[in-house]
Design a protein around this motif. Sequence first.
Motif, PDB file in Angstrom:
ATOM      1  N   LEU A 190       0.717  -1.393  -0.015  1.00  0.00           N
ATOM      2  CA  LEU A 190       0.063  -0.203  -0.011  1.00  0.00           C
ATOM      3  C   LEU A 190       0.815   1.471  -0.035  1.00  0.00           C
ATOM      4  O   LEU A 190       0.584   2.210  -1.090  1.00  0.00           O
ATOM      5  N   PHE A 192       3.958   1.610  -1.010  1.00  0.00           N
ATOM      6  CA  PHE A 192       4.684   1.868  -2.348  1.00  0.00           C
ATOM      7  C   PHE A 192       3.923   2.279  -3.265  1.00  0.00           C
ATOM      8  O   PHE A 192       4.204   3.268  -3.894  1.00  0.00           O
ATOM      9  N   GLY A 193       2.535   1.849  -3.510  1.00  0.00           N
ATOM     10  CA  GLY A 193       1.478   2.341  -4.492  1.00  0.00           C
ATOM     11  C   GLY A 193       1.349   3.869  -4.399  1.00  0.00           C
ATOM     12  O   GLY A 193       1.384   4.616  -5.034  1.00  0.00           O
ATOM     13  N   LEU A 194       1.101   4.187  -2.846  1.00  0.00           N
ATOM     14  CA  LEU A 194       0.773   5.565  -2.799  1.00  0.00           C
ATOM     15  C   LEU A 194       2.028   6.552  -2.935  1.00  0.00           C
ATOM     16  O   LEU A 194       1.911   7.615  -3.561  1.00  0.00           O
ATOM     17  N   ALA A 196       4.391   5.806  -4.855  1.00  0.00           N
ATOM     18  CA  ALA A 196       4.828   5.993  -6.241  1.00  0.00           C
ATOM     19  C   ALA A 196       3.925   6.851  -7.080  1.00  0.00           C
ATOM     20  O   ALA A 196       4.154   7.842  -7.803  1.00  0.00           O
ATOM     21  N   GLY A 197       2.628   7.149  -6.571  1.00  0.00           N
ATOM     22  CA  GLY A 197       1.427   7.923  -7.119  1.00  0.00           C
ATOM     23  C   GLY A 197       1.920   9.306  -6.847  1.00  0.00           C
ATOM     24  O   GLY A 197       1.877  10.174  -7.573  1.00  0.00           O
ATOM     25  N   LEU A 198       2.317   9.514  -5.607  1.00  0.00           N
ATOM     26  CA  LEU A 198       2.803  10.944  -5.050  1.00  0.00           C
ATOM     27  C   LEU A 198       3.992  11.507  -6.025  1.00  0.00           C
ATOM     28  O   LEU A 198       4.103  12.439  -6.429  1.00  0.00           O
ATOM     29  N   ASN A 200       4.808  10.407  -8.829  1.00  0.00           N
ATOM     30  CA  ASN A 200       4.432  10.986 -10.259  1.00  0.00           C
ATOM     31  C   ASN A 200       3.843  12.251 -10.127  1.00  0.00           C
ATOM     32  O   ASN A 200       3.969  13.083 -11.141  1.00  0.00           O
ATOM     33  N   ILE A 201       3.137  12.630  -9.307  1.00  0.00           N
ATOM     34  CA  ILE A 201       2.491  14.023  -9.182  1.00  0.00           C
ATOM     35  C   ILE A 201       3.830  15.149  -9.330  1.00  0.00           C
ATOM     36  O   ILE A 201       3.412  16.088  -9.847  1.00  0.00           O
TER      37      ILE A 201
ATOM     38  N   PRO B 170       1.230   2.230  -9.692  1.00  0.00           N
ATOM     39  CA  PRO B 170       0.823   2.442  -8.381  1.00  0.00           C
ATOM     40  C   PRO B 170      -0.538   1.818  -8.160  1.00  0.00           C
ATOM     41  O   PRO B 170      -0.810   1.193  -6.831  1.00  0.00           O
ATOM     42  N   LEU B 173      -0.142  -1.774  -7.427  1.00  0.00           N
ATOM     43  CA  LEU B 173       0.390  -2.077  -5.961  1.00  0.00           C
ATOM     44  C   LEU B 173      -0.658  -1.877  -5.038  1.00  0.00           C
ATOM     45  O   LEU B 173      -0.686  -2.860  -3.896  1.00  0.00           O
TER      46      LEU B 173
END
Lengths: 218, 190
Positions: A190, A192-194, A196-198, A200-201, B170, B173
Motif C-alpha cells: 500500500l 509503495f503504491g501511494l 509511487a503515485g505521489l 508521479n504528481i 501505483p 500495487l
Amino acid sequence: MKKIELIKSGIIKENPVFVMFLGTCPILATTNSLTNAVGMTAAFTVVLIITNTIISAMRKIVPDQIRIPVYIVVIATAVKFCEMMLNAYALPVYESLGVFLALIVVNCIVLGRAEAFASKNTVTDSFMDAIGVSIGFGISLIAMSAFREILGTGELQLKSLFDSEKIVFQISMFKNYGASFFTSGAGAFLSFGLLAGLFNIYKNKPVKKDTKKKGQVK
Amino acid sequence: MELFTLFISAVLINNIILTKYLGVCPFLGVSKSLKSAFGMSLAVIFVIFSSSIITYGIYYKVLVPYNMEYLDLITFILVIASLVQFVEMVIKKFSPPLYKALGVYLPLITTNCAVLGTALLNIREGYNFSQMIVNSIGVPIGFMLVMLIFATIRERLELATTVKHFKGNPISLITAAIMAMIMLGFAGVV
C-alpha cells in the motif's frame, strides 16, 4: 557539468524505484524500519559502485556473446564480498537483511545498469552513474521506510549499523497510536503504491502547481 | 501430515510474492495479460523445481564436504542461469509456438529473485530432502496462483477510471496490498 547531470538523472528522471519499478523486492521487504533501509542502501551502493566500475573497465575485453554470464559472476562476487564484510563488521545489518542481502545478485537495477550504462561508457562516467542511481535508490528507500515507520509505530528511530543496542537518533510523534498495519506485508504494498503515485504528481509538476509541495515532502 | 502443512503454508500463508516479497518484478511486469502470466508461471514452476534440487545437491554434496560454503551465491546463480538457458533451448527446439509466446520473459527468469530466493531459503531453513521437494513445489504453485488472480484483476483494472497519476503500477500495487491482506487471513488455517 555533465557528471552532475549524470548523478541528477539517476535521482529524479530515472529514479530506479518510483519511475522504473526495478528491483522491487528489497524495496518492499527492507523498508519496515529506517535502520534496515539504511543498511540495505549502504550494501547496495557498495555493490553497484564495484560492479559498475569493474564492468566498464573490462567492457572492451569481454566478447559480446558471453557478456551476461560474465556480468553475473562479477555481481555475485561483489555481493558475496559485501555480505562477508557485513557478517564480520556489521552483524545487526547482516542478520536483519537476511536473504535479501544475497538477493542483490538478482536485483534488476544492478544488472540493468551494467547492461545499459557500464557496458557502453567510460569508467568515470559509470562510477558517477552508480553514485547517482544509488542516491536515487537510497532516497526512495529512506523516504518509504520513514513513511512506514512513522505511521506504523508512531516514532522514527535509527539504530547504529554496527551495534544493535546503540540508537543514533529517535523522534517520537504519536507513540501510542501507531497502526502496525503499515509495518506489515500488506502495508508495504500500500505504501509503495501511494508513494509511487505521489512521486508521479511531483515528476509531472507542470500539470498542477499546488500539488508540487505535497510530492516533495514524501 | 507435516509435509502437507508445509505445502499449504508455502502456497498460501508464506506466499512467495505477497508475504515474502520475492519475485515482485515479474509480478508487476508480466501480469498485464492472463496469457503471458500463465506462460511465465509454468516456466517458473519448472525452473524453481529443478534449480532447487540441483542447488540443494551441489550444496550438500560438493560445497559442504570441501568447506566451500562461501561459494554458494556464485554456484547457485550459475546453475540457475545455465538451467534457464537450457530450458530456453529445449522449448525452442520442441515447441516453437510456446517459445514465441514466452518471448523475453524466459531469459528474465534468471533475474527472478523468487528462484534464487527459494534455493537459498531451502538451505537457510535447514530443510531435509523431502521438505525441500515439497517446498519447491509449493512455492511456485503459490506464485502461479497469485499471478493468475492478479492478471485477471489487472485486465479489468486497465478499463477502470483511476486518478491520473495513479494509473498503471501505483494502483496495481494498491490492489496487491488488498490481496496481501486477504492472504493474511489464511494464517489461521494451519
